[in-house]
Design a protein around this motif. Structure first.
Motif, PDB file in Angstrom:
ATOM      1  N   ARG A 120       9.663  -6.482  -3.791  1.00 53.16           N
ATOM      2  CA  ARG A 120       8.672  -5.946  -4.515  1.00 53.16           C
ATOM      3  C   ARG A 120       8.794  -5.580  -5.755  1.00 53.16           C
ATOM      4  O   ARG A 120       9.861  -5.153  -5.477  1.00 53.16           O
ATOM      5  CB  ARG A 120       7.347  -5.096  -4.026  1.00 53.16           C
ATOM      6  CG  ARG A 120       6.203  -4.302  -5.407  1.00 53.16           C
ATOM      7  CD  ARG A 120       5.473  -3.448  -4.511  1.00 53.16           C
ATOM      8  NE  ARG A 120       4.356  -3.108  -5.516  1.00 53.16           N
ATOM      9  CZ  ARG A 120       3.686  -2.035  -5.771  1.00 53.16           C
ATOM     10  NH1 ARG A 120       2.516  -2.304  -4.474  1.00 53.16           N
ATOM     11  NH2 ARG A 120       2.854  -1.506  -6.269  1.00 53.16           N
ATOM     12  N   THR A 167       1.037  -1.524   0.056  1.00 51.35           N
ATOM     13  CA  THR A 167      -0.056  -0.416   0.012  1.00 51.35           C
ATOM     14  C   THR A 167       0.350   1.434  -0.238  1.00 51.35           C
ATOM     15  O   THR A 167      -0.120   2.500  -0.386  1.00 51.35           O
ATOM     16  CB  THR A 167      -1.216   0.202   1.593  1.00 51.35           C
ATOM     17  OG1 THR A 167      -0.328   0.515   2.330  1.00 51.35           O
ATOM     18  CG2 THR A 167      -1.770  -1.126   1.370  1.00 51.35           C
ATOM     19  N   ALA A 168       2.386   1.872   0.775  1.00 46.10           N
ATOM     20  CA  ALA A 168       2.770   2.016   0.636  1.00 46.10           C
ATOM     21  C   ALA A 168       4.412   1.948  -0.170  1.00 46.10           C
ATOM     22  O   ALA A 168       5.332   2.923   0.432  1.00 46.10           O
ATOM     23  CB  ALA A 168       3.212   2.959   1.937  1.00 46.10           C
ATOM     24  N   TRP A 169       4.090   1.166  -0.928  1.00 41.69           N
ATOM     25  CA  TRP A 169       5.229   1.233  -1.492  1.00 41.69           C
ATOM     26  C   TRP A 169       6.423   2.393  -2.202  1.00 41.69           C
ATOM     27  O   TRP A 169       5.852   3.010  -3.425  1.00 41.69           O
ATOM     28  CB  TRP A 169       5.334  -0.369  -2.489  1.00 41.69           C
ATOM     29  CG  TRP A 169       6.492  -0.428  -3.107  1.00 41.69           C
ATOM     30  CD1 TRP A 169       7.655  -1.518  -2.155  1.00 41.69           C
ATOM     31  CD2 TRP A 169       7.255  -0.991  -4.950  1.00 41.69           C
ATOM     32  NE1 TRP A 169       8.833  -1.541  -3.409  1.00 41.69           N
ATOM     33  CE2 TRP A 169       8.395  -0.526  -4.673  1.00 41.69           C
ATOM     34  CE3 TRP A 169       6.707   0.238  -5.554  1.00 41.69           C
ATOM     35  CZ2 TRP A 169       9.238  -1.147  -5.562  1.00 41.69           C
ATOM     36  CZ3 TRP A 169       7.795  -0.360  -6.948  1.00 41.69           C
ATOM     37  CH2 TRP A 169       8.434  -0.953  -7.094  1.00 41.69           C
ATOM     38  N   ARG A 170       7.487   2.240  -2.671  1.00 37.35           N
ATOM     39  CA  ARG A 170       8.107   4.098  -2.908  1.00 37.35           C
ATOM     40  C   ARG A 170       9.423   3.088  -2.845  1.00 37.35           C
ATOM     41  O   ARG A 170      10.257   4.070  -2.992  1.00 37.35           O
ATOM     42  CB  ARG A 170       8.158   5.159  -1.387  1.00 37.35           C
ATOM     43  CG  ARG A 170       7.248   5.727  -1.587  1.00 37.35           C
ATOM     44  CD  ARG A 170       6.276   6.202  -2.315  1.00 37.35           C
ATOM     45  NE  ARG A 170       5.162   6.951  -2.086  1.00 37.35           N
ATOM     46  CZ  ARG A 170       4.011   6.117  -2.653  1.00 37.35           C
ATOM     47  NH1 ARG A 170       3.863   4.448  -2.746  1.00 37.35           N
ATOM     48  NH2 ARG A 170       2.880   6.930  -2.113  1.00 37.35           N
ATOM     49  N   GLY A 171       9.551   1.734  -3.671  1.00 35.45           N
ATOM     50  CA  GLY A 171      10.541   0.953  -4.110  1.00 35.45           C
ATOM     51  C   GLY A 171      11.555   1.025  -2.630  1.00 35.45           C
ATOM     52  O   GLY A 171      12.243   0.908  -3.176  1.00 35.45           O
ATOM     53  N   GLN A 172      11.276   0.628  -1.400  1.00 33.34           N
ATOM     54  CA  GLN A 172      11.625   0.692  -0.362  1.00 33.34           C
ATOM     55  C   GLN A 172      12.826  -0.851  -0.780  1.00 33.34           C
ATOM     56  O   GLN A 172      11.947  -1.692  -1.562  1.00 33.34           O
ATOM     57  CB  GLN A 172      11.572   0.067   0.999  1.00 33.34           C
ATOM     58  CG  GLN A 172      10.028  -0.243   0.858  1.00 33.34           C
ATOM     59  CD  GLN A 172       8.869   0.465   0.836  1.00 33.34           C
ATOM     60  OE1 GLN A 172       8.289   1.538   0.078  1.00 33.34           O
ATOM     61  NE2 GLN A 172       7.867   0.315   1.698  1.00 33.34           N
TER      62      GLN A 172
END
Length: 95
Positions: A70, A52-57
């Motif tokens: 991911r 839901t809050a993926w930013r490339g982590q």
């Protein structure tokens, strides 16, 4: 299998109700080999953030030496990187 890898499509997970999504993520972690006695809400929260809050982590470290990451719209949960026999997990000390 202790070396199993579970791959989930992020689209349906992201569209699911939060309670259902979290149950599915916990179940996937168990199927990937995480020991149930060591799998806590903090781990499921981190998996949920990959959806839901993926930013490339980077990968999420899970109990039982498992990792979740991911890429390309897919969430993969499986064994962590393996080391070759005789190698150290730490870099050599600098003098």
């Amino acid at each position: 299998s202790p070396r199993a890898t579970v791959v989930l499509d992020v689209g349906p997970l992201a569209a699911a109700h939060p309670a259902l999504r979290r149950r599915a993520l916990r179940y996937a972690a168990l199927r990937a080999g995480c020991p149930g006695s060591d799998l806590f809400a903090v781990h499921v929260d981190a998996l949920d953030a990959l959806v839901t809050a993926w930013r490339g982590q980077g990968p999420v470290h899970l109990p039982g030496d498992r990792r979740a990451s991911r890429a390309c719209g897919r969430l993969s949960l499986g064994p962590g990187p393996t080391r070759r026999a005789g190698t150290s997990p730490l870099p050599p000390a600098q003098e």
